[in-house]
Each structure stands twice: as C-alpha cells, then as structure tokens.
Design a protein around this motif. Structure first.
Motif, PDB file in Angstrom:
ATOM      1  N   LEU A 149       5.449  30.731 -59.033  1.00  0.00           N
ATOM      2  CA  LEU A 149       4.046  30.687 -59.425  1.00  0.00           C
ATOM      3  C   LEU A 149       3.701  29.342 -60.033  1.00  0.00           C
ATOM      4  CD1 LEU A 149       3.636  34.224 -61.050  1.00  0.00           C
ATOM      5  CD2 LEU A 149       3.304  33.543 -58.672  1.00  0.00           C
ATOM      6  N   ASP A 150       2.567  28.794 -59.627  1.00  0.00           N
ATOM      7  CA  ASP A 150       2.098  27.502 -60.135  1.00  0.00           C
ATOM      8  C   ASP A 150       1.352  27.728 -61.448  1.00  0.00           C
ATOM      9  OD1 ASP A 150       1.467  24.851 -60.377  1.00  0.00           O
ATOM     10  OD2 ASP A 150      -0.221  24.922 -58.981  1.00  0.00           O
ATOM     11  N   THR A 151       2.072  28.082 -62.477  1.00  0.00           N
ATOM     12  CA  THR A 151       1.482  28.362 -63.775  1.00  0.00           C
ATOM     13  C   THR A 151       2.536  28.187 -64.858  1.00  0.00           C
ATOM     14  OG1 THR A 151       0.394  30.056 -65.145  1.00  0.00           O
ATOM     15  CG2 THR A 151       2.013  30.827 -63.560  1.00  0.00           C
ATOM     16  N   THR A 152       2.082  27.909 -66.074  1.00  0.00           N
ATOM     17  CA  THR A 152       2.996  27.880 -67.219  1.00  0.00           C
ATOM     18  C   THR A 152       2.939  29.188 -68.005  1.00  0.00           C
ATOM     19  OG1 THR A 152       1.307  26.884 -68.664  1.00  0.00           O
ATOM     20  CG2 THR A 152       2.750  25.375 -67.435  1.00  0.00           C
ATOM     21  N   GLY A 153       2.109  30.140 -67.559  1.00  0.00           N
ATOM     22  CA  GLY A 153       1.897  31.366 -68.315  1.00  0.00           C
ATOM     23  C   GLY A 153       3.086  32.309 -68.263  1.00  0.00           C
ATOM     24  N   LEU A 154       3.659  32.606 -69.419  1.00  0.00           N
ATOM     25  CA  LEU A 154       4.777  33.547 -69.481  1.00  0.00           C
ATOM     26  C   LEU A 154       4.361  34.939 -69.029  1.00  0.00           C
ATOM     27  CD1 LEU A 154       6.413  32.503 -72.889  1.00  0.00           C
ATOM     28  CD2 LEU A 154       7.533  32.445 -70.658  1.00  0.00           C
ATOM     29  N   GLU A 155       3.155  35.373 -69.400  1.00  0.00           N
ATOM     30  CA  GLU A 155       2.731  36.723 -69.058  1.00  0.00           C
ATOM     31  C   GLU A 155       2.626  36.905 -67.549  1.00  0.00           C
ATOM     32  OE1 GLU A 155      -0.915  39.885 -69.978  1.00  0.00           O
ATOM     33  OE2 GLU A 155      -0.876  37.910 -70.943  1.00  0.00           O
ATOM     34  N   GLU A 156       2.043  35.924 -66.875  1.00  0.00           N
ATOM     35  CA  GLU A 156       1.884  36.030 -65.422  1.00  0.00           C
ATOM     36  C   GLU A 156       3.238  36.029 -64.720  1.00  0.00           C
ATOM     37  OE1 GLU A 156      -0.661  33.850 -61.842  1.00  0.00           O
ATOM     38  OE2 GLU A 156      -0.935  33.237 -63.927  1.00  0.00           O
ATOM     39  N   LYS A 157       4.158  35.187 -65.182  1.00  0.00           N
ATOM     40  CA  LYS A 157       5.479  35.166 -64.566  1.00  0.00           C
ATOM     41  C   LYS A 157       6.250  36.445 -64.871  1.00  0.00           C
ATOM     42  CE  LYS A 157       6.109  30.194 -64.198  1.00  0.00           C
ATOM     43  NZ  LYS A 157       7.007  29.031 -64.382  1.00  0.00           N
ATOM     44  N   GLY A 158       6.069  36.977 -66.074  1.00  0.00           N
ATOM     45  CA  GLY A 158       6.727  38.237 -66.419  1.00  0.00           C
ATOM     46  C   GLY A 158       6.235  39.395 -65.565  1.00  0.00           C
ATOM     47  N   ARG A 159       4.935  39.420 -65.280  1.00  0.00           N
ATOM     48  CA  ARG A 159       4.396  40.470 -64.404  1.00  0.00           C
ATOM     49  C   ARG A 159       4.995  40.371 -63.009  1.00  0.00           C
ATOM     50  NH1 ARG A 159      -0.778  38.887 -66.373  1.00  0.00           N
ATOM     51  NH2 ARG A 159      -1.318  38.127 -64.277  1.00  0.00           N
ATOM     52  N   ALA A 160       5.130  39.136 -62.511  1.00  0.00           N
ATOM     53  CA  ALA A 160       5.686  38.960 -61.167  1.00  0.00           C
ATOM     54  C   ALA A 160       7.145  39.400 -61.112  1.00  0.00           C
ATOM     55  CB  ALA A 160       5.559  37.494 -60.745  1.00  0.00           C
ATOM     56  N   LEU A 161       7.909  39.052 -62.149  1.00  0.00           N
ATOM     57  CA  LEU A 161       9.323  39.438 -62.162  1.00  0.00           C
ATOM     58  C   LEU A 161       9.466  40.963 -62.193  1.00  0.00           C
ATOM     59  CD1 LEU A 161      12.005  37.614 -64.331  1.00  0.00           C
ATOM     60  CD2 LEU A 161      12.263  39.949 -63.530  1.00  0.00           C
ATOM     61  N   GLU A 162       8.680  41.614 -63.040  1.00  0.00           N
ATOM     62  CA  GLU A 162       8.731  43.072 -63.113  1.00  0.00           C
ATOM     63  C   GLU A 162       8.334  43.698 -61.770  1.00  0.00           C
ATOM     64  OE1 GLU A 162       7.089  46.275 -66.288  1.00  0.00           O
ATOM     65  OE2 GLU A 162       5.553  45.123 -65.235  1.00  0.00           O
ATOM     66  N   ARG A 163       7.307  43.144 -61.138  1.00  0.00           N
ATOM     67  CA  ARG A 163       6.870  43.696 -59.852  1.00  0.00           C
ATOM     68  C   ARG A 163       7.955  43.553 -58.797  1.00  0.00           C
ATOM     69  NH1 ARG A 163       5.009  47.164 -56.976  1.00  0.00           N
ATOM     70  NH2 ARG A 163       3.346  46.823 -55.473  1.00  0.00           N
ATOM     71  N   CYS A 164       8.698  42.426 -58.826  1.00  0.00           N
ATOM     72  CA  CYS A 164       9.796  42.252 -57.871  1.00  0.00           C
ATOM     73  C   CYS A 164      10.875  43.313 -58.079  1.00  0.00           C
ATOM     74  CB  CYS A 164      10.389  40.858 -58.009  1.00  0.00           C
ATOM     75  SG  CYS A 164       9.432  39.549 -57.208  1.00  0.00           S
ATOM     76  N   VAL A 165      11.188  43.615 -59.336  1.00  0.00           N
ATOM     77  CA  VAL A 165      12.186  44.648 -59.609  1.00  0.00           C
ATOM     78  C   VAL A 165      11.735  45.988 -59.038  1.00  0.00           C
ATOM     79  CG1 VAL A 165      13.318  45.971 -61.443  1.00  0.00           C
ATOM     80  CG2 VAL A 165      13.123  43.480 -61.639  1.00  0.00           C
ATOM     81  N   LEU A 166      10.460  46.329 -59.204  1.00  0.00           N
ATOM     82  CA  LEU A 166       9.942  47.587 -58.682  1.00  0.00           C
ATOM     83  C   LEU A 166       9.942  47.594 -57.152  1.00  0.00           C
ATOM     84  CD1 LEU A 166       6.946  48.048 -61.157  1.00  0.00           C
ATOM     85  CD2 LEU A 166       9.108  49.305 -61.153  1.00  0.00           C
ATOM     86  N   LEU A 167       9.612  46.449 -56.543  1.00  0.00           N
ATOM     87  CA  LEU A 167       9.625  46.368 -55.081  1.00  0.00           C
ATOM     88  C   LEU A 167      11.034  46.469 -54.520  1.00  0.00           C
ATOM     89  CD1 LEU A 167       6.943  43.577 -54.517  1.00  0.00           C
ATOM     90  CD2 LEU A 167       6.776  45.959 -53.770  1.00  0.00           C
ATOM     91  N   MET A 168      12.015  45.984 -55.278  1.00  0.00           N
ATOM     92  CA  MET A 168      13.403  46.125 -54.816  1.00  0.00           C
ATOM     93  C   MET A 168      13.831  47.578 -54.794  1.00  0.00           C
ATOM     94  SD  MET A 168      15.007  42.656 -56.473  1.00  0.00           S
ATOM     95  CE  MET A 168      16.708  42.871 -55.958  1.00  0.00           C
ATOM     96  N   ASP A 169      13.263  48.388 -55.671  1.00  0.00           N
ATOM     97  CA  ASP A 169      13.521  49.835 -55.607  1.00  0.00           C
ATOM     98  C   ASP A 169      12.986  50.396 -54.290  1.00  0.00           C
ATOM     99  OD1 ASP A 169      14.737  49.843 -58.071  1.00  0.00           O
ATOM    100  OD2 ASP A 169      12.951  50.501 -59.167  1.00  0.00           O
ATOM    101  N   GLU A 170      11.809  49.919 -53.860  1.00  0.00           N
ATOM    102  CA  GLU A 170      11.265  50.350 -52.569  1.00  0.00           C
ATOM    103  C   GLU A 170      12.207  49.960 -51.423  1.00  0.00           C
ATOM    104  OE1 GLU A 170       7.318  49.073 -51.760  1.00  0.00           O
ATOM    105  OE2 GLU A 170       6.516  49.690 -53.707  1.00  0.00           O
ATOM    106  N   CYS A 171      12.741  48.741 -51.504  1.00  0.00           N
ATOM    107  CA  CYS A 171      13.666  48.283 -50.457  1.00  0.00           C
ATOM    108  C   CYS A 171      14.880  49.188 -50.372  1.00  0.00           C
ATOM    109  CB  CYS A 171      14.117  46.853 -50.744  1.00  0.00           C
ATOM    110  SG  CYS A 171      12.820  45.612 -50.584  1.00  0.00           S
TER     111      CYS A 171
END
Length: 513
Positions: A224-246
C-alpha cells in the motif's frame, strides 16, 4: 527589512534541516581528507556506499521477527539501489532470513550474478514473458500482479516443461468494517493500479485451481502506498481472513507478504522539520520571504489568503521508521478480530514476508559533489548560487520530495574571511544549462559560505536518491559508485574499491580475508 508591499520582516534565522547521521556514516564524514581524496581521484559526483550497514539493517528487521516469534524472510527491494556491493553483501547473509525482491529481468539477472540463488528471489513488478520465464526457470517465487500474469506464467511453465512455480497473488482494494463485530463504518483502502481487488478474489482462486499443475499458491501479498498503520493493519488482517478462504478450497498458502513502505527518518530534529514546514506555509501566504527558488510551493498555493493543496514532501522527520515501524504494525490491534497482526500470524502458523527498500539501505551511503562556483543570487544581498559538479539526475532529492541539508566538507583550512563563520542561505544548482536543473528548490542554509573546491556531502542517499533517475544529458559524467570498508572495525583506516569489485569475503585490494 521591508517587502514590496510595505510589510516589515525581522531578518530570518537560518532554517536548518540537518540530517540524521548514525555511525559508521558519522565516522566516514569526519574523515574529510579521505572523502576529498576519493573525489579527486574519481571525480564529482561520486556515490559512496557502506555495505556492512545494509547487513546490520537486515539484522534489525530480523530482530523484530524474533521479538514476535515469527518466521519468514526479509526481501531487499532491489529497485532502491543499483549497487552490486549491497546486493552481494545481502547474498552473504543467512539464506533463510534474507532474500531479494527484483522488479525487472535485469534486476533478476543482477541478483543471480551477485550470489543469490533462485529460491531466495521474489519476482515483483510488471512482468514480460522473458522475466516470467527466467524467474520460473531458476525457481524464484513469482508475486503475481493480475490474472493475466497468472495465465501467462502457467502457459510458460507448461510450454517449456518447467517445474511447478511458487506464486503469491498481490491484492488491493481492501475493505473492512470498523464497528464491534465488524458491523460499523465500511472503509476502503486507497485505489491502486497494481494487484487484484480483494472483492474479486474468487476469480483468482478459480484460476489458481485451474493452473494447479503449473503453479502453487504460497501466499497473499499487498503493498500500500501509505504510511498509515491503521490502513496497513486492515490489509494484513484481511489477507489472513482470505487465506482461510483459500484453505477451505484446498489451497495451502502459508505466508503474507506486506511489501515495504517502512520509511526512513532523514532529519534529526523534529523541531527543525516543524519550523520549516510552518515557514513554507507562511511563505506561500506571503507573510514571510520566499523559502524556495521563484516561490515554488511544493504543492501548496495561496487562495485568497488561505493555504490550499498538499505538500508533496516526504515526511523527513519520522520518529517511528524502519524496523520500529514494522514492530508498531505487528503490535497494533486489528479492527475486526481485535488482536495484533503478529498474534494472528502466529495463530494461523503463517510466515511473514517483507520487502523494504529505502529502510534497508538507511545510513548506507552518501553522494559527494564538488563546489564549482559561488556567486550572488541577485534576488537578495545575502543569498548565493552555488554550482555543483552534479545535476538533479545524480541526486534526485526533489523527485522524491526529500528535503535535507548537505554537509559541508571544506578543502584544507576553511580560513576566516568575512562570511566564513556566518550561516548563509544558498541555492544549489546543477551543471546542466537548464533552468530546471536545481539540486534542491529550497533555500539551503550552510554554516558558512562554501568555496570552489569544497565538497558537499548529501547524506543517506542510498535509498532511491542516489541513482534512481540518473541520466547522461550534455555528456556530463554520471556518478561513479565506490564501496568503503574498515580493516579493524571502527578503528582502522578507511579503504575503498569500485562498487562492482566489492565481494563480502575480499578486502578492497583483492587480498582474501
């Protein structure tokens, strides 16, 4: 003094943006005769690198992994610097801990030639057929940007009977709810032209199942092209949830690649950065003299007495950057599951991949420029034009919005002329006959007026600034690059060799250690 509108100004105190300088870079700058001898022999401009520092930076990132009990690998984003010495030094690090992220065919060839084996390479960025073929041929992990790349890679693997290739898929456009139990405000990460939107992940899973004979999904990725910790944290959490789908579909990803963007603190003093940015807004409003060449506002403008726009500047003072930023990201509670990302990765037995570029070469080098000419600027009696033996393409501070003062390295005795000991404002200009060839658009304050023959050292330029935008206009010489080392740790003399001649197991003179 009084401006053309009759408003009164108190003469400005110098607005410094002095660089953060850590050892051993600080020790190198203290040896001005050595740096002058390098520039005398090899010309101006000249890039100087410290390969041992990049290995130390990699270890600091690895220490964050150990603190959070995480497995995975740190991949150096090669595009940050073209150096062979830095890549070779990283190739000599623990193979399980350090890899290289290559974003082009030539970067891949360079990394392999510097000692990296294919299994330590991550292939990212836009890819043509040649890049995909060589990555698959040497056993690199391919970080796929789109369904098109996935189809193309699978076709090459089948056509040329290559081994099944490990892949990650890059995602973007993450959504999450912020309320309790995921029932609050819907947030969407900023748009990107890279990666597949997370909302279209089902199409990716079907394509991966269709190409299961050619590729193996080893993880999900984002950058992500951002310095925001919150936005990057949301993306990381979403990836973990998507890996459960995989996993529910029979796929077996095991890693999350969170890209780079960990940042660097260029300016030492937070107060200097705050004073300068405040003064920029005041200058745009016209309530103080201009701070820049021809009143350039770095993206800010005056609309009826109000500052509008956004300053296109890198946040040069960053109290939390590099490994500390990674630690903060892993420690911050995620919005939906309410647990830190490090905990989520551990609970799911996932590895963590990161791709630092700028942060991994922090404090790894500097760029030297010889002072060629000093003359009055003409627009003010106390400002000067300083022409350097480099151009804006040799040290692309302006292109990346990095504002930091150079360090003045006088040649011999600085003397005691009438302006020698007084701070002075200068405009740094390049060696091209172009009005736009400005090393920096802002007025730079130096401790005294430089003289022809002095050196200016631009500190901490190894990340993108040193050679990301070099060119060959007017047949001006491009910067050479050298690697410097010390024989006996911090106490020995500095020694140098051309960047391409550095090897981790060899002294600069070529004598085996």
């Amino acid at each position: 003094m009084i401006d053309r509108r009759g408003r009164y100004f108190v003469k400005d105190a110098p607005l410094y943006l002095r660089p953060r300088i850590d050892p051993p870079l600080a020790s190198l700058l203290e040896d001005a005769p050595f740096l002058h001898s390098l520039a005398d022999a090899l010309g101006s401009p000249l890039n100087v690198l410290l390969p041992e520092v990049v290995a130390g930076n990699a270890e600091r990132f690895r220490s964050v992994y150990r603190r959070h009990h995480l497995a995975g690998r740190v991949y150096f984003a090669h595009k940050a610097n073209r150096s062979s010495a830095l890549v070779r030094r990283l190739a000599a690090c623990d193979p399980a801990a350090v890899g290289v992220d290559v974003a082009s065919l030539e970067e891949l060839r360079h990394a392999l030639g510097c000692g990296f084996t294919g299994d330590r390479v991550m292939a990212t960025g836009p890819k043509d057929a040649e890049f995909l073929w060589l990555a698959a041929r040497v056993g690199a992990t391919v970080n796929l940007d789109s369904l098109t790349e996935l189809d193309q890679l699978a076709g090459l693997v089948r056509k040329y009977r290559l081994a099944r290739t490990d892949v990650l898929v890059r995602l973007s456009g993450f959504e999450s709810d912020t309320g309790p139990g995921g029932a609050g405000t819907r947030l969407l990460s900023r748009r990107s032209r890279f990666g597949t939107p997370a909302a279209e992940a089902d199409g990716l899973w079907r394509a991966l199942e269709r190409h299961a004979d050619s590729v193996e999904l080893v993880g999900l990725a984002y950058h992500l092209d951002t310095t925001g910790l919150e936005e990057k944290g949301r993306a990381l959490e979403r990836c973990v949830l998507l890996m459960d789908e995989c996993r529910a579909r029979g796929l077996a990803p095991r890693a999350v690649d969170i890209g780079g963007g960990f940042g660097v603190g260029y300016v030492e003093d937070a107060g200097e950065w705050q004073r300068w940015t405040t003064a920029l807004s005041e200058a745009v409003l016209g309530i103080r003299p201009p701070l820049t060449w021809r009143g350039h506002g770095y993206g800010l403008r005056n609309e009826a007495g109000t500052v509008r726009g956004t300053a296109a500047l890198y946040p040069a003072h960053r109290p939390t950057a590099g490994p500390d930023y990674l630690d903060a990201l892993l420690s911050r509670s995620a919005p939906v599951l309410g647990r830190p990302p490090a905990t989520l990765l551990l609970e799911h037995l996932h590895d963590l991949f990161i791709e630092p570029g700028r942060a991994l070469v922090d404090q790894c080098g500097l760029s030297l420029a010889r002072v060629l000419e000093v003359r009055p600027a003409g627009d003010a009696p106390d400002r000067y034009l300083v022409r350097l033996g480099m151009n804006a393409g040799d040290v692309s501070l302006e292109e990346h919005g990095v504002l930091v003062d150079p360090v003045l390295l006088p040649r011999g005795d600085p003397g005691h002329g009438p302006t020698d000991d007084a701070p002075v404002g200068v405009h740094l200009v390049g060696n091209l006959c172009l009005e736009a060839d400005l090393i920096t658009r802002r007025l730079v304050f130096l401790p005294r007026l430089p003289r022809p023959g002095d050196l200016l050292a631009f500190v901490n330029t190894a990340g993108y600034v040193m050679d990301f935008h070099a060119h060959h206009a007017q047949h001006q010489p491009s910067a050479r690059t050298v690697a410097v080392t010390r024989d006996d740790g911090a106490g020995g003399p500095w020694r140098w060799c051309p960047d391409e001649n550095y090897w981790p197991l060899t002294h600069p003179q070529g004598v085996p250690s």
